[in-house]
Design a protein around this motif. Structure first.
Motif, PDB file in Angstrom:
ATOM      1  N   SER A   1      31.290  46.176  41.858  1.00  0.00           N
ATOM      2  CA  SER A   1      31.065  47.131  40.767  1.00  0.00           C
ATOM      3  C   SER A   1      31.903  48.390  40.934  1.00  0.00           C
ATOM      4  CB  SER A   1      29.569  47.480  40.669  1.00  0.00           C
ATOM      5  OG  SER A   1      29.017  47.801  41.932  1.00  0.00           O
TER       6      SER A   1
ATOM      7  N   THR B   1      34.295  50.062  38.005  1.00  0.00           N
ATOM      8  CA  THR B   1      33.982  51.389  37.474  1.00  0.00           C
ATOM      9  C   THR B   1      35.093  52.380  37.780  1.00  0.00           C
ATOM     10  OG1 THR B   1      31.617  50.941  37.689  1.00  0.00           O
ATOM     11  CG2 THR B   1      32.268  53.235  37.490  1.00  0.00           C
TER      12      THR B   1
ATOM     13  N   LEU C   1      26.872  49.404  37.068  1.00  0.00           N
ATOM     14  CA  LEU C   1      26.807  48.077  36.461  1.00  0.00           C
ATOM     15  C   LEU C   1      25.502  47.364  36.796  1.00  0.00           C
ATOM     16  CD1 LEU C   1      30.491  46.815  36.867  1.00  0.00           C
ATOM     17  CD2 LEU C   1      29.457  48.066  34.962  1.00  0.00           C
TER      18      LEU C   1
ATOM     19  N   TYR D   1      29.433  41.387  30.596  1.00  0.00           N
ATOM     20  CA  TYR D   1      29.500  42.826  30.885  1.00  0.00           C
ATOM     21  C   TYR D   1      30.273  43.562  29.790  1.00  0.00           C
ATOM     22  CZ  TYR D   1      27.600  43.494  35.631  1.00  0.00           C
ATOM     23  OH  TYR D   1      26.767  43.639  36.707  1.00  0.00           O
TER      24      TYR D   1
END
Length: 344
Positions: A119, A123, A229, A324
Motif C-alpha cells: 500500500s 499511495t 488502502l 481499488y
C-alpha cells in the motif's frame, strides 16, 4: 462519591468490551481530564531561515508525465542485501545495503515488511503524481539477506537513503508553514480519500536537497504511507481522548477500503462530515468543499495508465487493482460533485 468515580462506573462496561488496556486508558483520561479538547491549527516556522514557499510542499504536476515515476530513478537492482543492524529480525522496518549492485553498492535502503509494503508503494506514487514531494519508493517481491540472517525474505518496501536527499527535520499536521494553504488542505483530502491514517509527526519529514529540483532545495514530505488502502477504525469509547497506540485502521485491506465511504454529508454552512474514524478531526475540520474539489480535480487528471502503473509497481494482481481503482474513482466523482449541501 467523587464525580470521576461515578463517570468511570458508568463507562466501564462499554469500555471493557474493547479490552482491559482501553478501559484503563479511558479511566485514566477521566481521572486526569485529558484528551478531549480540540487542538488548534496554526501557521508555524519549523526550521530557521526564510519562510518556505508552497513549492516546498506541492508543485503543479508535470503535464507531460504519462507514467508514475520518481524524479531520481534509483530502483533497486540488487537481489542480495546486507543488514545494517543486528536488530533486523526485531523490527518490521530496518536498513540494508546492496551486496551485489555495481552502480549503488553500499547505499543504505530502508526496508519495510508486512502488509504496508504494497500500500505504501501505491499511495506514495499517487501523491507524487498529483504534485506532492515523495522520496523514491519501491516494492520488491524477491530478495535475500546475507550474513547471520541469510536467506530469502518476505516482500518489502525499499526506499533509498540518498546522500543527495538528507532528512533535516520533521513537521506536524497541526503546526507548519502551510496550514492556511489549499495544497495543505488538499493533501489532507488526498490522504482521506486513500484512507491513509497514520498521521504522526515522525512520519512527516523535511528533506534538504544537495541540488535544487524544480527550483526548490527543500521538500516537506508525508512519508511512511503504508497505513493506507484499508479503512479507518477507532474505538468509540476513546473518541474524546485522541490517543495514539490503539490502531486507527487497517492496512492494505481491499474489502475494508471498499466498505468505507468518503463524504457522509455537508451542512448548510458547507461543513463536511467525512466517513472517518480517527484522532485527527481538528485537521480534517479545516477542509472546505473547494479543497475537496481541488484535490479531486488533480486526482481525476491521472490517466488510466498512471493508475494501472501505480498498482502494478506494487505487484497487485489485475483484479485487485481494478477494484481499488474503481472505488477510488467513485470517491473522486463524489468530491468533484461537492458544491453545497446534497439534495435530500
Amino acid at each position: 462519591m467523587p464525580p470521576t468515580l461515578v463517570a468511570f462506573r458508568v463507562l466501564a462496561p462499554g469500555v471493557l468490551r474493547h479490552g482491559p488496556m482501553v478501559g484503563l486508558v479511558a479511566a485514566l483520561g477521566l481521572v486526569l481530564g485529558i484528551g478531549g479538547c480540540a487542538r488548534r491549527l496554526q501557521r508555524a516556522q519549523v526550521l530557521p531561515g526564510p519562510a518556505p514557499s508552497i513549492a516546498e510542499l506541492w508543485q503543479s504536476p508535470l503535464t507531460s508525465s504519462s507514467e508514475i515515476y520518481f524524479p531520481e530513478q534509483v530502483e533497486p537492482d540488487s537481489r542480495r542485501w546486507t543488514p545494517c543492524s543486528s536488530l533486523w529480525h526485531e523490527t518490521p522496518a530496518a536498513g540494508v545495503r546492496d551486496s551485489t549492485s555495481r552502480t549503488r553498492k553500499g547505499v543504505e535502503w530502508s526496508v519495510k515488511l508486512g502488509p504496508e509494503a504494497q500500500s505504501e508503494a501505491v499511495t506514495s506514487r499517487v501523491l507524487w503524481a498529483i504534485g506532492f514531494h515523495q522520496p523514491a519508493t519501491y516494492y520488491v517481491e524477491r530478495w535475500s539477506l546475507t550474513g547471520a540472517e541469510a536467506g530469502p525474505q518476505p516482500a518489502g518496501r525499499f526506499r533509498p537513503e540518498l546522500p543527495s536527499q538528507r532528512v533535516v527535520g520533521e513537521w506536524s499536521w497541526y503546526e507548519n508553514p502551510f496550514v492556511d494553504s489549499q495544497p495543505y488542505r488538499g493533501l489532507v483530502v488526498a490522504n482521506l480519500l486513500l484512507n491513509s491514517w497514520d498521521w504522526k509527526t515522525s512520519n512527516n519529514k523535511i528533506y534538504e536537497l544537495v541540488e535544487p529540483m524544480r527550483g526548490v532545495k527543500r521538500w516537506y514530505v508525508v512519508r511512511d504511507l503504508g497505513a493506507s488502502l484499508g479503512r479507518t477504525i477507532y474505538p468509540a469509547v476513546l473518541k474524546w481522548f485522541r490517543l495514539r497506540g490503539f490502531g486507527q485502521g487497517t492496512r492494505n485491506d481491499l474489502p475494508g477500503f471498499e466498505e468505507q465511504g468518503f463524504i457522509r454529508s455537508i451542512d448548510d454552512l458547507s461543513r463536511i462530515t467525512f466517513d472517518y474514524s480517527g484522532i485527527y478531526r481538528d485537521v480534517i475540520d479545516s477542509v472546505t468543499p473547494a479543497d475537496v474539489r481541488w484535490a479531486c480535480q488533480l486526482l481525476s487528471r491521472l490517466s488510466e495508465r498512471q493508475w494501472s502503473e501505480a498498482f502494478r509497481a506494487a505487484r497487485y494482481d489485475e483484479q485487485h487493482a481494478t477494484r481499488y481503482i474503481s472505488k477510488i474513482k467513485q470517491k473522486i466523482a463524489q468530491g468533484l460533485a461537492l458544491t453545497g449541501p446534497p439534495a435530500s
